[in-house]
Design a protein around this motif. Structure first.
Motif, PDB file in Angstrom:
ATOM      1  N   TRP A 174       0.853  -1.184   0.000  1.00  0.00           N
ATOM      2  CA  TRP A 174       0.000   0.000   0.000  1.00  0.00           C
ATOM      3  C   TRP A 174       0.887   1.231   0.000  1.00  0.00           C
ATOM      4  CZ3 TRP A 174      -5.468   0.410   1.454  1.00  0.00           C
ATOM      5  CH2 TRP A 174      -6.106  -0.835   1.615  1.00  0.00           C
ATOM      6  N   LEU A 175       0.442   2.285  -0.647  1.00  0.00           N
ATOM      7  CA  LEU A 175       1.112   3.573  -0.518  1.00  0.00           C
ATOM      8  C   LEU A 175       0.271   4.467   0.385  1.00  0.00           C
ATOM      9  CD1 LEU A 175       2.596   4.348  -4.031  1.00  0.00           C
ATOM     10  CD2 LEU A 175       3.528   2.991  -2.163  1.00  0.00           C
ATOM     11  N   LEU A 176       0.947   5.122   1.324  1.00  0.00           N
ATOM     12  CA  LEU A 176       0.294   5.984   2.301  1.00  0.00           C
ATOM     13  C   LEU A 176       0.726   7.417   2.058  1.00  0.00           C
ATOM     14  CD1 LEU A 176       0.202   3.102   3.533  1.00  0.00           C
ATOM     15  CD2 LEU A 176       0.675   4.108   5.747  1.00  0.00           C
ATOM     16  N   GLY A 177      -0.151   8.354   2.387  1.00  0.00           N
ATOM     17  CA  GLY A 177       0.232   9.743   2.181  1.00  0.00           C
ATOM     18  C   GLY A 177      -0.662  10.714   2.899  1.00  0.00           C
ATOM     19  N   PHE A 181       1.260  13.491  -3.475  1.00  0.00           N
ATOM     20  CA  PHE A 181       2.402  12.789  -4.066  1.00  0.00           C
ATOM     21  C   PHE A 181       2.148  11.278  -4.137  1.00  0.00           C
ATOM     22  CE2 PHE A 181       6.374  10.516  -4.121  1.00  0.00           C
ATOM     23  CZ  PHE A 181       7.186  11.237  -4.971  1.00  0.00           C
ATOM     24  N   SER A 182       1.841  10.668  -2.999  1.00  0.00           N
ATOM     25  CA  SER A 182       1.612   9.222  -2.979  1.00  0.00           C
ATOM     26  C   SER A 182       0.312   8.844  -3.674  1.00  0.00           C
ATOM     27  CB  SER A 182       1.624   8.705  -1.537  1.00  0.00           C
ATOM     28  OG  SER A 182       2.937   8.754  -1.007  1.00  0.00           O
ATOM     29  N   ALA A 183      -0.652   9.773  -3.712  1.00  0.00           N
ATOM     30  CA  ALA A 183      -1.885   9.513  -4.457  1.00  0.00           C
ATOM     31  C   ALA A 183      -1.575   9.328  -5.939  1.00  0.00           C
ATOM     32  CB  ALA A 183      -2.873  10.660  -4.262  1.00  0.00           C
ATOM     33  N   LEU A 210      -7.997  12.582  -7.008  1.00  0.00           N
ATOM     34  CA  LEU A 210      -6.856  12.498  -7.915  1.00  0.00           C
ATOM     35  C   LEU A 210      -6.444  11.038  -8.121  1.00  0.00           C
ATOM     36  CD1 LEU A 210      -3.747  14.784  -7.866  1.00  0.00           C
ATOM     37  CD2 LEU A 210      -3.448  12.316  -7.942  1.00  0.00           C
ATOM     38  N   TYR A 211      -6.393  10.275  -7.046  1.00  0.00           N
ATOM     39  CA  TYR A 211      -6.029   8.850  -7.130  1.00  0.00           C
ATOM     40  C   TYR A 211      -7.004   8.081  -8.005  1.00  0.00           C
ATOM     41  CZ  TYR A 211      -5.882   3.973  -5.472  1.00  0.00           C
ATOM     42  OH  TYR A 211      -5.850   2.594  -5.404  1.00  0.00           O
TER      43      TYR A 211
END
Length: 339
Positions: A174-177, A181-183, A210-211
């Protein structure tokens, strides 16, 4: 941008737990870890989906600095709930080490381990230097590190160095933010995304939109999957919950003052502690949309409102409550709402 979730309620989506392993005033890390085991076992019985621990360093009130070690400890004391990082701050580590650590965890607890990745240091600059011995490699190298990590976990890695254990294991990344940026990166790589709305509420909806808008289907997922974080402090009455929430408010106040402390007991009246300017700053950080405080009905309305606002696929809940019995009861109330 809505998805197929638009007609769902929060009771139709998974709820999970984010634990900071709080070290409370008058106690120590050993007790914090015992409390984390107790909480994990409690919420597993209540039907929560996953239990994540967050990497922080040089903070007296947070015990989850050795995140991988604590994940293994919690996984060993639970049965089926997914256990993972929310997250590991990848710039602090050699990518191979994280691949090996999570390869080991997945080998010990197959099908139960999540690897959530953040790009912030989770600390101040002096602590970041102590962790890395250099500040030349920073958050801007995060996309390259994610690529390296995915390669280590692949069946046929490009790198001559192999992660053992790790290679060929199916460990969800998973990417967290707390920004866009991470989105963007999660959308580009077709990975699940979790947004830290529990401390960055104003950026949540733009980042999630955005994601979803930019998501590229991958071999991992064919459609976006977004999770949002919320603070929830539930009690049998609104008044009791508001009193319990003062520990959380004091924690944010101390952060604003640059004062390190363990999680403090609640006080009856916050106006004896903070100035009007400090009160406004803390209340801005603890937006009532994402810091939901109250009795069962108040919590139910608040969670549902934020789920509708974000169209989240999953919600992860953190509860910074000084009294352990009250903390367990808070999750019990959420469990009753889930049912």
């Amino acid at each position: 941008m809505l998805t197929n979730n638009e007609h769902k309620t929060f009771q139709d989506i998974p709820l999970s737990v984010l634990d900071l392993a709080p070290i409370v005033q008058g106690s120590n890390a050993k007790q914090a870890f015992q409390d984390s085991v107790r909480l994990a076992q409690h919420v597993e019985k209540l039907g929560f989906n996953r239990y994540w621990l967050a990497e922080h360093h040089n903070m007296q009130g947070i015990g989850s600095s050795a995140t991988s070690v604590l994940i293994g400890h919690i996984a060993g004391h639970t049965n089926h709930m997914r256990i993972g990082s929310g997250g590991v701050m990848l710039p602090n580590h050699a990518t191979l080490v994280i691949a090996e650590q999570f390869g080991t965890l997945e080998s010990l607890y197959p099908g139960r381990i999540d690897l959530g990745l953040g790009r912030a240091p989770g600390s101040d600059q002096a602590t970041a230097y102590a962790l890395r011995r250099t500040l030349h490699a920073g958050p801007e190298e995060f996309p390259m590190q994610v690529n390296e990590l995915q390669d280590y976990f692949s069946n046929d890695p490009v790198s001559q160095v192999k992660a053992v254990p790790g290679q060929g294991l199916d460990i969800p990344i998973w990417l967290l933010g707390s920004s866009d940026f991470s989105a963007r990166l999660a959308a580009e790589k077709g990975l699940p995304f979790s947004f830290a709305s529990h401390f960055a509420p104003q950026y949540t909806v733009p980042a999630i939109q955005l994601y979803r808008r930019n998501f590229q289907p991958s071999t991992i997922m064919d459609k976006p999957y977004a999770m949002v974080g919320i603070n929830v402090i539930a009690a049998d009455t609104d008044e009791e919950a508001d009193y319990l929430a003062n520990s959380h408010r004091i924690q944010f106040l101390n952060l604003r003052r640059g004062k390190e402390s363990k999680l403090q007991p609640s006080v009856e009246n916050m106006d004896t502690i903070w100035s009007p300017m400090e009160k406004a700053a803390v209340e801005e950080s603890l937006d009532p949309r994402t810091t939901i405080v109250g009795s069962k009905e108040t919590i139910k309305k608040g969670i549902e409102a934020f789920r509708k606002e974000t169209d989240a696929d999953e919600m992860i809940i953190t509860s910074q409550i000084y009294d352990m019995k009250a903390r367990l009861r808070s999750y019990e109330i959420i469990g009753e709402i889930m049912d």
